[in-house]
Design a protein around this motif. Structure first.
Motif, PDB file in Angstrom:
ATOM      1  N   ARG A  51       0.337  -0.741  -0.079  1.00 49.00           N
ATOM      2  CA  ARG A  51      -0.359  -0.168  -0.437  1.00 49.00           C
ATOM      3  C   ARG A  51       0.869   1.676  -0.130  1.00 49.00           C
ATOM      4  O   ARG A  51       2.242   1.557   0.879  1.00 49.00           O
ATOM      5  N   GLY A  52       0.897   1.712  -1.204  1.00 52.37           N
ATOM      6  CA  GLY A  52       1.702   3.228  -0.992  1.00 52.37           C
ATOM      7  C   GLY A  52       0.781   4.039  -2.335  1.00 52.37           C
ATOM      8  O   GLY A  52       0.484   3.248  -3.118  1.00 52.37           O
ATOM      9  N   ARG A  53       2.650   4.769  -3.060  1.00 49.27           N
ATOM     10  CA  ARG A  53       2.374   5.199  -3.645  1.00 49.27           C
ATOM     11  C   ARG A  53       3.871   5.003  -5.293  1.00 49.27           C
ATOM     12  O   ARG A  53       4.994   4.189  -4.038  1.00 49.27           O
ATOM     13  N   GLU A  72       6.302   9.778 -11.020  1.00 46.79           N
ATOM     14  CA  GLU A  72       5.484   9.280  -9.665  1.00 46.79           C
ATOM     15  C   GLU A  72       4.155   8.824 -10.457  1.00 46.79           C
ATOM     16  O   GLU A  72       3.667   9.225 -11.842  1.00 46.79           O
ATOM     17  N   GLU A 122      12.221  13.417   0.769  1.00 47.53           N
ATOM     18  CA  GLU A 122      12.512  12.024   0.056  1.00 47.53           C
ATOM     19  C   GLU A 122      12.559  12.069  -1.260  1.00 47.53           C
ATOM     20  O   GLU A 122      12.999  11.579  -2.022  1.00 47.53           O
ATOM     21  N   PHE A 126       7.892   1.361  -3.909  1.00 45.65           N
ATOM     22  CA  PHE A 126       6.813   1.747  -3.021  1.00 45.65           C
ATOM     23  C   PHE A 126       7.687   2.586  -2.496  1.00 45.65           C
ATOM     24  O   PHE A 126       8.048   2.377  -1.298  1.00 45.65           O
ATOM     25  N   LEU A 127       6.777   3.951  -2.387  1.00 41.73           N
ATOM     26  CA  LEU A 127       7.091   5.230  -0.672  1.00 41.73           C
ATOM     27  C   LEU A 127       5.360   4.443  -0.120  1.00 41.73           C
ATOM     28  O   LEU A 127       4.110   4.630  -0.754  1.00 41.73           O
ATOM     29  N   THR A 128       5.947   3.430   0.994  1.00 48.53           N
ATOM     30  CA  THR A 128       4.584   2.682   1.689  1.00 48.53           C
ATOM     31  C   THR A 128       4.452   3.717   2.452  1.00 48.53           C
ATOM     32  O   THR A 128       4.239   5.229   2.389  1.00 48.53           O
ATOM     33  N   ASP A 129       2.672   3.782   3.122  1.00 47.70           N
ATOM     34  CA  ASP A 129       1.887   4.253   3.648  1.00 47.70           C
ATOM     35  C   ASP A 129       2.610   5.005   5.183  1.00 47.70           C
ATOM     36  O   ASP A 129       2.055   5.879   5.820  1.00 47.70           O
ATOM     37  N   GLU A 130       3.792   3.507   5.554  1.00 42.93           N
ATOM     38  CA  GLU A 130       3.948   4.195   6.354  1.00 42.93           C
ATOM     39  C   GLU A 130       5.697   4.998   6.408  1.00 42.93           C
ATOM     40  O   GLU A 130       5.830   5.560   7.481  1.00 42.93           O
ATOM     41  N   GLY A 131       5.258   5.694   5.008  1.00 43.85           N
ATOM     42  CA  GLY A 131       7.081   6.324   4.857  1.00 43.85           C
ATOM     43  C   GLY A 131       8.040   6.066   4.453  1.00 43.85           C
ATOM     44  O   GLY A 131       9.551   6.745   4.127  1.00 43.85           O
TER      45      GLY A 131
END
Length: 385
Positions: A251-253, A273, A305, A331-336
């Motif tokens: 989950r992420g970008r 992105e 980032e 992936f840049l996860t939802d946790e950063g």
């Protein structure tokens, strides 16, 4: 003694370096390779280089092709083919496996082979197996011909997603959860292999991504939302590779970054992105090349980032012993946290591809990018380095 009246030797014209652009190939990415070659042929500086286009058919035959980039584009949602560009189906070309002789030879049945001249550098714009995976690079090493991009080891590592992840892990780069199913596991009936995937899903949850382990351009990849779609996804991946890779969804970008070799070492571009495509379940082949889902360049990241992903991209380049160029996908996860997904040692190079777009935003346009890659190859020797 004056030399004014002595006969002078005529000055020999300086020959421009000859670049063989090799494209097509036996992989399922044949058509995209042709599109990439068209973009390179359009951009390369003809006042600086002589160009020799060489196409490899889906069956593996090498042909001289038309130098016609306008015919090497996606038309009506269809990718082009080397067979449509070959100047003759009767004669082919070969590279001599002799470091003392770089001449490309043209042959026809019943005729004396004809030397086409010496090649100074090969620009291999092939994607996937039998071109991007170290096989062509090994041939060029045997021939003593410099070439653009990664060497044998880095090309092989960059093509095999399992060993790519193992290398990254050994260098401290974070990768996502995955499981590999090898051909012999299917040969033993497949029940244990399928159970391995089901157990993996039980640990990491659905959806899963089922992929050919040694393919690119998102070909053969299926997003599987539950157990009912698993068998079809496995069959689709095996159409392209008997070895498959199953990854947990993160989950992420999706963030990409280009790396380019300069005289003083590799540098990273501004990142991009990849937003979720509206008409597709994920960023698949059609989203990339047919519907041309646009990326966001530069990626809307914080300064911290951006600096981090650029550093990690160069770290991945160095970890795999790459040369020339790489596109690193994260992936840049939802946790950063940045998690590396893969690298491409010969990324999509069409005008709409993310690699040239990222460098355009960094200040290096497509023609200069091509020139830098050729010059980097000319500076390198073949062999151990």
């Amino acid at each position: 003694m004056s030399t004014e009246n002595l006969p002078q030797s005529p000055q020999q014209p300086v020959r421009k370096p000859r670049v063989a652009v090799v494209f097509g190939g036996r992989s399922s990415e044949h058509g995209i390779s042709v599109v990439t070659a068209g973009a390179v042929l359009r951009a390369i500086d003809r006042t600086k280089y002589e160009v020799l286009p060489i196409g490899i058919t889906r069956e593996g035959r090498w042909f001289l092709t038309a130098d016609a980039p306008e015919r090497m584009a996606i038309t009506d949602r269809r990718t082009p083919d080397v067979d449509e560009l070959a100047e003759s189906r009767d004669g082919g070309v070969v590279l001599p496996v002799d470091p003392a002789n770089r001449e490309v030879v043209y042959y026809e049945p019943g005729s004396v082979p004809k030397a086409l001249g010496e090649v100074d550098v090969v620009f291999p714009v092939l994607h996937g197996p039998y071109g991007e995976d170290g096989t062509l690079q090994g041939l060029l090493e045997l021939s003593g011909v410099p070439y653009v991009g990664a060497g044998v080891l880095a090309s092989a590592v960059g093509q095999d997603k399992e060993y790519m992840k193992r290398v990254f892990t050994s260098f401290g780069l974070k990768v996502g959860p995955y499981v590999v199913i090898r051909p012999r596991e299917w040969a033993q009936g497949g029940a244990a292999a399928r159970k391995k995937i089901v157990d993996f899903a039980g640990e990491h949850g659905w959806p899963l991504f089922v992929k050919p382990a040694r393919a690119g351009s998102s070909i053969g990849i299926t997003k599987v939302d539950d157990l009912s779609g698993l068998d079809e996804a496995i069959a689709e991946a095996q159409r392209h590779d008997p070895k498959i890779l199953v990854e947990a969804a993160l989950r992420g970008r999706e963030i990409e970054c280009g790396v380019l070799e300069f005289e003083d070492g590799p540098r990273a571009s501004v990142p991009a992105e990849i937003p979720p495509p509206d008409a597709h379940a994920y960023y698949d082949f059609d989203a990339k090349y047919i519907d041309s889902t646009p990326g966001i360049v530069p990626a809307p990241l914080t300064d911290e980032e951006t600096a981090e992903v650029r550093r990690l991209a160069v770290d991945a380049f160095e970890a795999a012993s790459c040369e020339g160029l790489v596109r690193a996908d994260f992936f840049l996860t939802d946790e950063g946290e940045f998690v590396i997904n893969e690298i491409n040692t010969m990324p999509g190079f069409t005008p709409i591809s993310m690699y040239p777009q990222m460098w355009q935003a960094t200040g290096i346009g497509y023609p200069e990018l091509v020139d830098r890659l050729v010059q980097a190859a000319l500076r390198r020797s073949t062999g151990l380095r």
